[in-house]
Design a protein around this motif. Structure first.
Motif, PDB file in Angstrom:
ATOM      1  N   ILE A  14       1.152   6.657  -6.881  1.00 12.16           N
ATOM      2  CA  ILE A  14       0.046   7.585  -7.132  1.00 12.16           C
ATOM      3  C   ILE A  14       0.533   9.026  -7.007  1.00 12.16           C
ATOM      4  O   ILE A  14       0.224   9.879  -7.853  1.00 12.16           O
ATOM      5  CB  ILE A  14      -1.138   7.310  -6.182  1.00 12.16           C
ATOM      6  N   ALA A  15       1.312   9.307  -5.973  1.00 18.66           N
ATOM      7  CA  ALA A  15       1.841  10.665  -5.776  1.00 18.66           C
ATOM      8  C   ALA A  15       2.719  11.071  -6.953  1.00 18.66           C
ATOM      9  O   ALA A  15       2.621  12.206  -7.453  1.00 18.66           O
ATOM     10  CB  ALA A  15       2.616  10.739  -4.464  1.00 18.66           C
ATOM     11  N   ASP A  18       0.821   4.085  -2.909  1.00 16.92           N
ATOM     12  CA  ASP A  18       0.613   5.503  -2.602  1.00 16.92           C
ATOM     13  C   ASP A  18       1.733   6.361  -3.183  1.00 16.92           C
ATOM     14  O   ASP A  18       1.493   7.460  -3.703  1.00 16.92           O
ATOM     15  CB  ASP A  18       0.504   5.718  -1.086  1.00 16.92           C
ATOM     16  N   LEU A  59       0.833  -1.205   0.000  1.00 11.72           N
ATOM     17  CA  LEU A  59       0.000   0.000   0.000  1.00 11.72           C
ATOM     18  C   LEU A  59       0.868   1.256   0.000  1.00 11.72           C
ATOM     19  O   LEU A  59       0.578   2.221  -0.723  1.00 11.72           O
ATOM     20  CB  LEU A  59      -0.935  -0.009   1.209  1.00 11.72           C
ATOM     21  N   VAL A  60       1.937   1.247   0.768  1.00  8.04           N
ATOM     22  CA  VAL A  60       2.868   2.382   0.788  1.00  8.04           C
ATOM     23  C   VAL A  60       3.473   2.588  -0.597  1.00  8.04           C
ATOM     24  O   VAL A  60       3.568   3.726  -1.089  1.00  8.04           O
ATOM     25  CB  VAL A  60       3.969   2.172   1.857  1.00  8.04           C
ATOM     26  N   GLN A 109       0.496  11.790  -9.932  1.00  6.51           N
ATOM     27  CA  GLN A 109      -0.211  13.067  -9.774  1.00  6.51           C
ATOM     28  C   GLN A 109       0.724  14.242 -10.081  1.00  6.51           C
ATOM     29  O   GLN A 109       0.319  15.212 -10.718  1.00  6.51           O
ATOM     30  CB  GLN A 109      -0.796  13.187  -8.370  1.00  6.51           C
TER      31      GLN A 109
END
Length: 115
Positions: free
Chosen positions: A93-94, A90, A86-87, A97
């Motif tokens: 995703i960052a 994330d 999950l880390v 973005q």
């Protein structure tokens, strides 16, 4: 069960099953005629592999997890592995973005390539 049966029951292609076997994720016994013979538990194992792939795990990571599971991972240890993934997700995703913002700014610029 033969590879076609496993393919149908697990909802994956025969090519995917051959790849999983080549990578050591699943195992078969070869019959005298050369056909692969899979244990009935292979359906559940292939389901776990597919789920892990959907959760973002690579086949190498899945292989390592399966090895650890054979050693008897506890629920807490499984949760830790999932938390680590999950880390990683994330962070990806960052990064995406940030890339999206840069692209949006370039598109809005008078000369998108900045030349």
């Amino acid at each position: 069960m033969r590879i076609g049966e496993l393919s149908e029951q697990a909802g994956v292609s025969c090519d995917a099953l051959r790849l999983y076997e080549k990578r050591g994720l699943i195992q078969s016994v070869r019959r005298r005629n050369g056909y692969r013979d899979f244990d009935g538990s292979a359906v559940q194992l292939v389901g776990m592999i597919r789920l892990a792939q959907r959760l973002g795990f690579s086949l190498s990571e899945i292989s390592a997890l399966l090895e650890q599971m054979h050693g008897g991972l506890s629920d807490v240890e499984v949760a830790e592995v999932l938390g680590q993934k999950l880390v990683e997700i994330d962070a990806k995703i960052a990064g995406l973005q940030e890339l999206r913002q840069i692209l949006s700014a370039r598109i809005a610029a008078a000369c998108p390539l900045g030349l």
